[in-house]
Scaffold this active site. Structure first.
Site, PDB file in Angstrom:
ATOM      1  N   ASN A 114       0.827  -1.185   0.000  1.00 50.00           N
ATOM      2  CA  ASN A 114       0.000   0.000   0.000  1.00 50.00           C
ATOM      3  C   ASN A 114       0.878   1.258   0.000  1.00 50.00           C
ATOM      4  O   ASN A 114       2.096   1.173  -0.114  1.00 50.00           O
ATOM      5  CB  ASN A 114      -0.968  -0.043   1.190  1.00 50.00           C
ATOM      6  CG  ASN A 114      -2.338   0.476   0.825  1.00 50.00           C
ATOM      7  OD1 ASN A 114      -2.454   1.495   0.164  1.00 50.00           O
ATOM      8  ND2 ASN A 114      -3.366  -0.215   1.257  1.00 50.00           N
ATOM      9  N   HIS A 172      24.161   2.244  10.652  1.00 51.42           N
ATOM     10  CA  HIS A 172      25.279   3.178  10.761  1.00 51.42           C
ATOM     11  C   HIS A 172      26.066   2.904  12.032  1.00 51.42           C
ATOM     12  O   HIS A 172      25.495   2.474  13.041  1.00 51.42           O
ATOM     13  CB  HIS A 172      24.755   4.616  10.746  1.00 51.42           C
ATOM     14  CG  HIS A 172      23.992   4.931   9.501  1.00 51.42           C
ATOM     15  ND1 HIS A 172      24.603   5.257   8.324  1.00 51.42           N
ATOM     16  CD2 HIS A 172      22.662   4.899   9.247  1.00 51.42           C
ATOM     17  CE1 HIS A 172      23.685   5.445   7.395  1.00 51.42           C
ATOM     18  NE2 HIS A 172      22.493   5.230   7.924  1.00 51.42           N
TER      19      HIS A 172
END
Length: 185
Positions: A84, A114
């Site tokens: 969706n 990270h």
């Protein structure tokens, strides 16, 4: 070893300043732009763009616009894939969806991570781990799936969940962090 080879091996790599990776992301952004600016009635054109962008697809797939991804070439979707509005897939590592997966609005699948060390993070280094979603999985609205997660066949992930670890096949799982609570019926 190139930065792309490091990325593909799951090692620390330069995501921000490597010209090959920057070029690959720009190409994916251009295709996402094209996809997001097609008319909803242009089903064949929309599907053709996704088939060009993704590593592999089933014959029938639909992603409601808007959709964004990093590379596209690391995304594989099975037959009968549906997502969706507002799907985000950050795919420096492979993201694989099995057959008949249903993704509700506002979901994010991110393989990128990270460093916690600020110096390495500030020079643009990152790592990545693949995500695998099995067959017949339903993922509710506003779910975030983090790097390295596998969601087993037939699992249901409740709305608003943050999936930080593997979810077994057939589980109904929800929460932050997402945990299995019972078996799907």
């Amino acid at each position: 070893m190139t930065e792309r080879e490091k990325m593909n091996a799951g090692m620390l790599y330069d995501a921000n300043f490597d010209s090959e990776l920057v070029k690959m992301r720009m190409e994916a952004k251009e295709l996402c732009y094209d996809y997001n600016h097609t008319r909803p009635s242009e089903e064949e054109g929309r599907t053709a763009i996704l088939k060009k962008l993704f590593k592999s697809t089933g014959e029938h797939l639909l992603i409601e616009q808007p959709f964004v991804c990093d590379y596209g070439c690391n995304i594989s979707v099975g037959e009968g894939f549906f997502a969706n509005y507002n799907l985000v897939i950050l795919d420096p590592a492979p993201v694989t969806f099995g057959d008949n997966c249903f993704i509700a609005p506002n979901c994010c699948f991110t393989t990128a991570a990270h460093p916690l060390d600020v110096e390495r993070r500030n020079v643009g280094l990152e790592t990545c781990k693949p995500i695998h979603v099995g067959n017949n999985v339903w993922i509710g609205a506003n779910v975030v799936v983090l790097p390295g997660v596998t969601i087993g066949d037939g699992a249901v992930i409740g709305a608003g969940s943050v999936v930080t670890r593997d979810i077994p096949a057939g589980a109904v799982a929800y929460g932050n962090p997402c945990r299995p609570h019972r078996k799907a019926e």
